[in-house]
Design a protein around this motif. Structure first.
Motif, mmCIF file in Angstrom:
data_model
loop_
_atom_site.group_PDB
_atom_site.id
_atom_site.type_symbol
_atom_site.label_atom_id
_atom_site.label_comp_id
_atom_site.label_asym_id
_atom_site.label_seq_id
_atom_site.Cartn_x
_atom_site.Cartn_y
_atom_site.Cartn_z
ATOM 1 N N THR A 276 -25.031 -9.006 69.379
ATOM 2 C CA THR A 276 -24.989 -7.897 68.424
ATOM 3 C C THR A 276 -24.235 -6.714 69.037
ATOM 4 O O THR A 276 -24.461 -6.355 70.213
ATOM 5 N N ILE A 277 -23.355 -6.117 68.276
ATOM 6 C CA ILE A 277 -22.568 -4.979 68.772
ATOM 7 C C ILE A 277 -23.400 -3.705 68.628
ATOM 8 O O ILE A 277 -23.843 -3.359 67.525
ATOM 9 N N VAL A 278 -23.625 -3.025 69.765
ATOM 10 C CA VAL A 278 -24.462 -1.810 69.799
ATOM 11 C C VAL A 278 -23.741 -0.714 70.600
ATOM 12 O O VAL A 278 -22.777 -0.979 71.319
ATOM 13 N N GLU A 279 -24.258 0.504 70.457
ATOM 14 C CA GLU A 279 -23.688 1.619 71.235
ATOM 15 C C GLU A 279 -24.180 1.586 72.669
ATOM 16 O O GLU A 279 -23.399 1.758 73.611
ATOM 17 N N ASP A 280 -25.499 1.348 72.834
ATOM 18 C CA ASP A 280 -26.069 1.293 74.185
ATOM 19 C C ASP A 280 -26.665 -0.101 74.407
ATOM 20 O O ASP A 280 -27.612 -0.505 73.697
ATOM 21 N N VAL A 281 -26.138 -0.831 75.371
ATOM 22 C CA VAL A 281 -26.592 -2.196 75.649
ATOM 23 C C VAL A 281 -27.870 -2.155 76.482
ATOM 24 O O VAL A 281 -27.905 -1.586 77.574
ATOM 25 N N LEU A 282 -28.934 -2.746 75.947
ATOM 26 C CA LEU A 282 -30.197 -2.835 76.668
ATOM 27 C C LEU A 282 -30.418 -4.237 77.224
ATOM 28 O O LEU A 282 -31.026 -4.408 78.275
ATOM 29 N N ASP A 283 -29.943 -5.266 76.513
ATOM 30 C CA ASP A 283 -30.099 -6.658 76.961
ATOM 31 C C ASP A 283 -28.732 -7.332 76.874
ATOM 32 O O ASP A 283 -28.275 -7.717 75.789
ATOM 33 N N PRO A 284 -28.032 -7.474 77.994
ATOM 34 C CA PRO A 284 -26.667 -8.029 77.998
ATOM 35 C C PRO A 284 -26.595 -9.463 77.464
ATOM 36 O O PRO A 284 -25.523 -9.929 77.059
ATOM 37 N N SER B 12 -21.371 -4.044 73.989
ATOM 38 C CA SER B 12 -20.945 -2.703 73.574
ATOM 39 C C SER B 12 -19.780 -2.794 72.588
ATOM 40 O O SER B 12 -19.061 -3.802 72.546
ATOM 41 N N THR B 13 -19.590 -1.719 71.833
ATOM 42 C CA THR B 13 -18.500 -1.675 70.851
ATOM 43 C C THR B 13 -17.149 -1.829 71.549
ATOM 44 O O THR B 13 -16.261 -2.553 71.080
ATOM 45 N N GLU B 14 -17.017 -1.172 72.666
ATOM 46 C CA GLU B 14 -15.744 -1.222 73.407
ATOM 47 C C GLU B 14 -15.431 -2.630 73.879
ATOM 48 O O GLU B 14 -14.304 -3.125 73.709
ATOM 49 N N ALA B 15 -16.424 -3.312 74.457
ATOM 50 C CA ALA B 15 -16.205 -4.673 74.947
ATOM 51 C C ALA B 15 -15.915 -5.625 73.790
ATOM 52 O O ALA B 15 -15.066 -6.524 73.906
ATOM 53 N N ALA B 16 -16.614 -5.447 72.661
ATOM 54 C CA ALA B 16 -16.412 -6.327 71.507
ATOM 55 C C ALA B 16 -15.009 -6.171 70.947
ATOM 56 O O ALA B 16 -14.351 -7.157 70.589
ATOM 57 N N ARG B 17 -14.529 -4.914 70.882
ATOM 58 C CA ARG B 17 -13.207 -4.689 70.303
ATOM 59 C C ARG B 17 -12.083 -5.153 71.222
ATOM 60 O O ARG B 17 -10.945 -5.340 70.784
ATOM 61 N N SER B 18 -12.396 -5.348 72.499
ATOM 62 C CA SER B 18 -11.399 -5.926 73.396
ATOM 63 C C SER B 18 -11.180 -7.415 73.085
ATOM 64 O O SER B 18 -10.144 -7.982 73.422
ATOM 65 N N ILE B 19 -12.198 -8.001 72.440
ATOM 66 C CA ILE B 19 -12.092 -9.404 72.024
ATOM 67 C C ILE B 19 -11.430 -9.484 70.653
ATOM 68 O O ILE B 19 -10.541 -10.287 70.417
ATOM 69 N N ASN B 20 -11.902 -8.605 69.748
ATOM 70 C CA ASN B 20 -11.352 -8.577 68.385
ATOM 71 C C ASN B 20 -11.424 -7.127 67.894
ATOM 72 O O ASN B 20 -12.510 -6.584 67.728
ATOM 73 N N PRO B 21 -10.268 -6.511 67.683
ATOM 74 C CA PRO B 21 -10.249 -5.078 67.302
ATOM 75 C C PRO B 21 -10.905 -4.794 65.948
ATOM 76 O O PRO B 21 -11.156 -3.630 65.629
ATOM 77 N N HIS B 22 -11.178 -5.816 65.173
ATOM 78 C CA HIS B 22 -11.774 -5.611 63.850
ATOM 79 C C HIS B 22 -13.294 -5.547 63.888
ATOM 80 O O HIS B 22 -13.926 -5.299 62.860
#
Length: 365
Positions: free
Chosen positions: A63-71, A76-86
């Motif tokens: 799940t894409i979140v602002e603050d990662v509590l359970d990796p 994070s949003t930044e890491a997810a968008r590095s995979i897919n900018p959408h």
């Protein structure tokens, strides 16, 4: 996995009737469990099998979140968008995590799943084939016996014939052919379970349907059956065509039809009687082979008092009451049998001058 595996699934679909897509979905579900078990992970994953090439990929779903509590479950949003900018906040991101040696595990798992599904499908086909034969006759080969059952090979499945459902005259050994009546078909975790009987009244009814064309085509009806397996039975028949004799049809020329059934039932005596909507006539017929002088019906008690000649009393009652008991079971009426002398003493009924009530029945030994 490879193209050959996909082709094999297509072949199974053609031969066994199991959908290739259903098999692939089952393999994907099983591979998720295998992945978590073999790689000791609790993360959410999805397994995808390419329907054309057979290539397998494993994706971690986070799940894409602002603050990662359970990796393991979040990204994070930044890491997810590095995979897919959408990707957007609260979307589910999928990251490929296919292990290098996952192919071996996948092949083993796929083989187990396919084998299991084929077995389940075959069991289902057998169940479908036999559930329609419930309350019908089958012929099989005796395979073995234990303290409770005879086990009968019906071709694709083994059925159980409880020893309690054998007639006293039945003596079967391994390799013998046996005709039996299917009383129950159940779909269990171990496959279809089929229970047979040789004592059920339905066996007698089905045997007559097989031997008498007039019953098979519906011209003659079996209205009732009463049976004490291995000893004596009574069957009440009725013709829908006034020109067809129901009793004669069941007996056959020179008794050949009913004698075939008697032979199958190891000498069980069979009384074939004409059914009638007149209670008096039906009860009189049901007491065959005894002659009946009079039947007096008591509607409220659903009881019939039957008067027979003195010399016919023991025949009407039968050995240990068997004839009277079967007649009562056949007609559904309580039957009280009295001799002429008993009737005269108890009810003051004058003795008959010698005539008897008309009866239409035949008794086969």
């Amino acid at each position: 996995m490879s193209m050959e595996f996909i082709e094999a699934l297509s072949e199974i679909e053609r031969e066994k009737g199991i959908s290739k897509d259903v098999l692939i979905e089952a393999i994907e579900a099983a591979l998720i469990s295998s992945y978590k078990r073999n790689f000791n992970t609790a993360q959410n994953v999805r397994v995808d099998i390419n329907r054309m090439t057979g290539q397998i990929k494993v994706y971690a779903r986070k799940t894409i979140v602002e603050d990662v509590l359970d990796p393991r479950l979040e990204i994070s949003t930044e890491a997810a968008r590095s995979i897919n900018p959408h990707y957007q906040l609260e979307d589910i991101a999928e990251i490929e995590v296919t292990p290098r040696d996952f192919g071996r595990i996948a092949a083993q798992t796929a083989k187990q799943v396919v084998t299991q599904r084929i077995r389940e499908a075959e069991r289902g086909l057998i169940y479908d084939a036999f559930v329609d034969k419930e309350q019908d006759i089958v012929t099989g080969i005796v395979q073995r016996m234990d303290l409770r059952n005879l086990y009968v090979d019906l071709g694709k499945v083994e059925a159980a014939l409880p020893l309690t459902e054998l007639m006293p005259t039945d003596k079967f050994k391994q390799g013998d052919r046996v005709k039996a009546y299917i009383t129950k078909v159940e779909n269990t975790s171990k496959g279809p379970q089929i229970i047979l009987s040789r004592t059920h009244p339905g066996l007698l009814k089905r045997l007559f349907e097989l031997e008498v064309p007039e019953i098979f085509d519906g011209t003659v009806e079996i209205r009732s059956v009463a049976r004490e397996a291995g000893f004596r039975s009574k069957i009440a028949v009725h013709s829908r065509n006034e020109e067809v004799d129901p009793v004669g049809s069941c007996v056959g020329q020179k008794g050949v039809r009913v004698q075939t059934i008697v032979t199958e039932l190891k000498g069980e005596k069979i009384d074939i009687v004409r059914w009638s909507d007149s209670v008096e006539e039906y009860v009189a017929n049901a007491l065959s082979p005894s002659k009946v002088l009079e039947v007096i019906v008591f509607e409220a008690e659903k009881m019939a008092r039957v008067i027979v000649p003195d010399y016919q009393l023991s025949l009407a009652i039968g050995i240990k009451g068997q004839n009277a008991r079967l007649a009562a079971k056949l007609t559904g009426w309580k039957i009280d049998i009295k001799s002429e002398t008993q009737a005269e003493q108890e009810y003051g009924r004058p003795k008959s001058p010698g005539g008897t009530m008309h009866q239409d029945s035949v008794s086969i030994d």
